[in-house]
Design an enzyme around this catalytic site. Sequence first.
Site, PDB file in Angstrom:
ATOM      1  CB  CYS A  92      43.705  -0.864  22.799  1.00  0.00           C
ATOM      2  SG  CYS A  92      45.476  -1.156  22.931  1.00  0.00           S
ATOM      3  CG  HIS A 198      49.063  -0.424  26.833  1.00  0.00           C
ATOM      4  ND1 HIS A 198      48.056  -0.134  27.719  1.00  0.00           N
ATOM      5  CD2 HIS A 198      48.470  -1.076  25.805  1.00  0.00           C
ATOM      6  CE1 HIS A 198      46.901  -0.579  27.255  1.00  0.00           C
ATOM      7  NE2 HIS A 198      47.133  -1.168  26.093  1.00  0.00           N
ATOM      8  CG  PHE A 199      55.169   0.190  23.257  1.00  0.00           C
ATOM      9  CD1 PHE A 199      55.570   1.176  22.353  1.00  0.00           C
ATOM     10  CD2 PHE A 199      54.480  -0.903  22.752  1.00  0.00           C
ATOM     11  CE1 PHE A 199      55.291   1.077  21.000  1.00  0.00           C
ATOM     12  CE2 PHE A 199      54.188  -1.002  21.390  1.00  0.00           C
ATOM     13  CZ  PHE A 199      54.596  -0.004  20.522  1.00  0.00           C
ATOM     14  CG  HIS A 321      44.920  -2.059  17.678  1.00  0.00           C
ATOM     15  ND1 HIS A 321      46.200  -1.595  17.480  1.00  0.00           N
ATOM     16  CD2 HIS A 321      44.812  -2.330  18.986  1.00  0.00           C
ATOM     17  CE1 HIS A 321      46.848  -1.598  18.632  1.00  0.00           C
ATOM     18  NE2 HIS A 321      46.033  -2.045  19.567  1.00  0.00           N
ATOM     19  N   PRO A 366      52.828  -1.964  15.363  1.00  0.00           N
ATOM     20  CG  PRO A 366      51.936  -2.377  17.487  1.00  0.00           C
ATOM     21  CD  PRO A 366      51.540  -1.983  16.078  1.00  0.00           C
ATOM     22  CG  HIS A 391      46.707  -5.699  16.867  1.00  0.00           C
ATOM     23  ND1 HIS A 391      47.010  -7.042  16.778  1.00  0.00           N
ATOM     24  CD2 HIS A 391      46.676  -5.414  18.188  1.00  0.00           C
ATOM     25  CE1 HIS A 391      47.150  -7.534  18.004  1.00  0.00           C
ATOM     26  NE2 HIS A 391      46.959  -6.585  18.873  1.00  0.00           N
ATOM     27  N   GLY A 394      51.396 -10.201  17.364  1.00  0.00           N
ATOM     28  CA  GLY A 394      50.510 -11.243  17.875  1.00  0.00           C
ATOM     29  C   GLY A 394      51.265 -12.204  18.775  1.00  0.00           C
ATOM     30  CE  LYS A 470      56.217  -3.307  27.549  1.00  0.00           C
ATOM     31  NZ  LYS A 470      55.319  -3.637  26.424  1.00  0.00           N
TER      32      LYS A 470
END
Length: 472
Positions: A92, A198-199, A321, A366, A391, A394, A470
Amino acid sequence: MELKPITHGNNHYEMPLEHGNLHVFANAEVFQSFEDKVFEMADNNLRIPRGKHMSYTPDAHVGIGTCIGTTAVWGMIDGFVSPSIVGVDIGCGMRVHTTTLHKEDIQDKEIRRTLIKAIEKYVPTNERTNTNYADIDIMQVVKYGLKGLPELYRSNEQWLTHVEESTFKFDHAYLENLPPKIQKYAHGQLGSLGGGNHFIEIQYLEIAEAHKDLAAKWGLFDGQVVVMIHSGSRAWGARLGQEFTKVFRAVMQSWGVENPDRDLLYAPIESREGQTYLHLMYSALNFAVSNRHMIAYGVQEAFREVFGAETELPVLYDLMHNYALKEFHRNQPMLVHRKGATRALPPGHFLNTAAYKETGHPALIPGSMGTSSYIMVGKDEGAKNFYSICHGAGRARSRKATKALVTVDQFAQSLKVGTDEEILVNHRSLQTILDECPQAYKDVDQIIDSVVGAELADVVATCKPMVAIKGV
């Protein structure tokens, strides 16, 4: 757990736990927000023998077996590999493409809505919908990464060079150990977004004053429209993760190896199980970088549909990451696990790709949905954390807790709904993606402040969202 941290200054704490020392890179506010559970999990991780280094970035939070936001390092000769410290979504990572467009060129909401529709035409956002790339042989992709794609999709050489790795090399003989039906589950997923966090985001840049020269070298300018992509290895990595959870648990039981956390799994690197996992993990890394590449290919097709056939979207960088890589540190080969941690190499570092040898590579961080993201560059001081930074923001709370605490109206306010600055999304109802609202995550600005204050990396550009797409 009674914790008495050693303070090294510059947002660097060291926690002497029962089974070893954990390094934590966070400002005081973020450090105080860590719950006891993350330190309990760290102590369990530190039970694994002969570890060289373990740390948390400021976005660290509880995961399965190991916290997301972990860097853990072993020597290649006598060390260990852990699927739990790689993560479920192997490979990812992030990808950013630039454009020649300025924010003002897409300020009109109708243009942005048209872009959303076009992107969804070329990039499936429904997990049950396959892509139309029937000419792509998945086995060639998992063997050779970007170089395994048909020529049509790799004709732009720049798309192959501005990446962490275009091909992760491994012994293909290990493919005989693939889980049953893995190809069936992964078929048609290459170039698809996936769900969860995810996006695809369309953003505009605000360049940091201190790094205008570096930004210019990277082809970045104030107000520039960029595309940020976050996705991974889809079913290929997920199936490998599921398979090796069973394999490692069984072999640990047969060896009589115990840990208080049954979800923390590990084996010697040189064991049969360790070698098999490592080689097949690299196949998932090849799938992941190719998946983001093909998502970007679809996004470029969408931009061409809206802005003309000559439209180009050069790639700024692609990195991961969730992985374990053999790297040379302190004059010896080491296996560096990063679970929810991003490599950020400084200028001149020998591990940089050729395109970024001089400047250091863009580190892509991001934010949460509706907040800023960041493009950073590593510093020499990052050696103290094996050049690992955060990354993302969080998670601050679970998806279930988020839905219980946050209203749709609060989410809508975060997205500036109804204003000229509204961040448009591809979902008709915000309720369906409420668990991805900013309130589900830590304050990304505090996370970035922690990293900058720890002298691990600097901000080159802030990315302000205009469109968020998304998966479902």
